[in-house]
Design a protein around this motif. Structure first.
Motif, PDB file in Angstrom:
ATOM      1  N   GLU A  16      73.972 -77.576  69.719  1.00  0.00           N
ATOM      2  CA  GLU A  16      72.612 -77.104  69.947  1.00  0.00           C
ATOM      3  C   GLU A  16      71.718 -77.494  68.762  1.00  0.00           C
ATOM      4  N   GLN A  20      68.472 -80.030  69.154  1.00  0.00           N
ATOM      5  CA  GLN A  20      67.121 -79.726  68.679  1.00  0.00           C
ATOM      6  C   GLN A  20      66.675 -80.742  67.627  1.00  0.00           C
ATOM      7  N   LEU A 144      72.899 -71.231  63.617  1.00  0.00           N
ATOM      8  CA  LEU A 144      72.318 -70.600  64.811  1.00  0.00           C
ATOM      9  C   LEU A 144      70.873 -70.147  64.534  1.00  0.00           C
ATOM     10  N   ASN A 145      70.682 -69.448  63.437  1.00  0.00           N
ATOM     11  CA  ASN A 145      69.335 -68.982  63.058  1.00  0.00           C
ATOM     12  C   ASN A 145      68.383 -70.138  62.799  1.00  0.00           C
ATOM     13  N   THR A 147      68.502 -73.086  63.909  1.00  0.00           N
ATOM     14  CA  THR A 147      68.180 -73.811  65.148  1.00  0.00           C
ATOM     15  C   THR A 147      66.974 -73.156  65.824  1.00  0.00           C
ATOM     16  N   SER A 148      66.980 -71.833  65.917  1.00  0.00           N
ATOM     17  CA  SER A 148      65.824 -71.132  66.495  1.00  0.00           C
ATOM     18  C   SER A 148      64.572 -71.409  65.674  1.00  0.00           C
ATOM     19  N   SER A 151      63.310 -74.843  66.517  1.00  0.00           N
ATOM     20  CA  SER A 151      62.694 -74.875  67.853  1.00  0.00           C
ATOM     21  C   SER A 151      61.296 -74.270  67.826  1.00  0.00           C
ATOM     22  N   TYR A 152      61.167 -73.173  67.083  1.00  0.00           N
ATOM     23  CA  TYR A 152      59.880 -72.495  66.948  1.00  0.00           C
ATOM     24  C   TYR A 152      58.802 -73.474  66.479  1.00  0.00           C
ATOM     25  N   LEU A 154      59.077 -76.810  66.536  1.00  0.00           N
ATOM     26  CA  LEU A 154      58.968 -77.968  67.436  1.00  0.00           C
ATOM     27  C   LEU A 154      57.939 -77.701  68.525  1.00  0.00           C
TER      28      LEU A 154
ATOM     29  N   GLU B  16      71.499 -63.569  68.506  1.00  0.00           N
ATOM     30  CA  GLU B  16      70.382 -64.482  68.259  1.00  0.00           C
ATOM     31  C   GLU B  16      69.392 -64.423  69.427  1.00  0.00           C
ATOM     32  N   ARG B  19      67.517 -61.221  68.953  1.00  0.00           N
ATOM     33  CA  ARG B  19      66.601 -61.335  67.818  1.00  0.00           C
ATOM     34  C   ARG B  19      65.322 -62.066  68.245  1.00  0.00           C
ATOM     35  N   SER B 148      66.863 -71.362  72.253  1.00  0.00           N
ATOM     36  CA  SER B 148      66.031 -72.428  71.655  1.00  0.00           C
ATOM     37  C   SER B 148      64.745 -72.600  72.456  1.00  0.00           C
ATOM     38  N   SER B 151      62.383 -69.802  71.591  1.00  0.00           N
ATOM     39  CA  SER B 151      61.809 -69.986  70.251  1.00  0.00           C
ATOM     40  C   SER B 151      60.709 -71.046  70.263  1.00  0.00           C
ATOM     41  N   TYR B 152      60.960 -72.103  71.009  1.00  0.00           N
ATOM     42  CA  TYR B 152      59.982 -73.197  71.138  1.00  0.00           C
ATOM     43  C   TYR B 152      58.624 -72.635  71.587  1.00  0.00           C
ATOM     44  N   GLY B 155      56.784 -70.144  69.037  1.00  0.00           N
ATOM     45  CA  GLY B 155      55.983 -70.838  68.023  1.00  0.00           C
ATOM     46  C   GLY B 155      54.583 -71.110  68.532  1.00  0.00           C
TER      47      GLY B 155
END
Lengths: 163, 163
Positions: A16, A20, A144-145, A147-148, A151-152, A154, B16, B19, B148, B151-152, B155
């Motif tokens: 993952e 990303q 894992l964190n 990656t989020s 993505s945020y 991105l 996650e 979260r 993901s 999160s995308y 943002g």
């Protein structure tokens, strides 16, 4: 005996992250330097800042994994400690792109050398005592964190594609 | 005997997801209806569309987990199949917020009832044959991917906070 999914779980999390990261590269490659210099939305971070920010965050993972120190601590200062537009020297986009490749190559090498037990071991910013109570705060969880987190940003960088 | 991290790995992925979902709720709660009705950037999706989109995506996870069908297939049509502003009827923000709570409550219930083996079993959109070659395409991986994805868009939603 219960089936053991350890290796598979590690692979899933790393996959993952890679997915990303590949997406990140596609977005960056699709943007001109002029687009990257723009703000993602009026008054918000520029594309360049987010590029530098994501390189700096990946670079800051290595110490947490006990895999050596940051390669570019100056990027962390500019793109994490300080907000966008704080007036200090900013690297060129070409430089940031080359550092992005470098941190990703290093991460690949570090990942390939980690055992499953190492992934599930405590990361360096959690105490041994806390880790005993919260064993999910391990090295794999950092990936894992983060990656989020990637993505945020991105989702924000992608907004520059039509600007 | 090698240590077994199965349960821990499942917990990490679900943590996650939780979260990011808690973060989603904080962002939504921080926005007025007027802010949610705005576009995240000129010519892009509105906050309302992204809210509906994320509710519809979570709702579409249940069939993949073999946990029943979508509760709100009409949301999928409006907020996934169709782009923003396509002119169809759009639910109110209050309605979308209540459906967000409902899909999250359902996900919590479904998650609590799943065994570790079930999480690592094939999801319904991959064939048995492909799954044998790619065992990471399991139910837990759906949660990983959708985290993901959420999160995308978070943002992007966060950009409405200062508009």
């Amino acid at each position: 005996m219960e089936k053991n999914y350890n290796q598979l779980a590690v692979k899933m999390v790393l996959n993952e992250w890679d997915r990303q990261n590949a997406f990140f590269k596609r977005i960056i490659d699709s943007l001109t330097d002029e687009q990257l210099a723009k703000q993602i939305s009026p008054g918000r971070n520029t594309g360049v800042y987010l590029l530098g920010h994501l390189v700096a965050i990946t670079d800051s993972i290595f110490p947490l994994l006990e895999a050596g120190s940051k390669e570019y601590p100056e990027l962390y200062e500019t793109f994490v400690d300080k907000p966008d537009g704080s007036g200090g020297p900013v690297p060129t986009i070409a430089d940031l792109k080359s550092k992005l490749s470098a941190v990703n190559a290093r991460m690949e090498k570090v990942s390939a050398a980690m055992t499953t037990d190492a992934w599930f071991s405590r990361h360096t910013s959690v105490s041994a005592e806390d880790f005993q109570k919260e064993p999910h705060r391990n090295k794999l969880n950092i990936i894992l964190n983060r990656t989020s987190h990637m993505s945020y940003h991105l989702g924000q960088l992608a907004l520059l594609q039509k600007q």
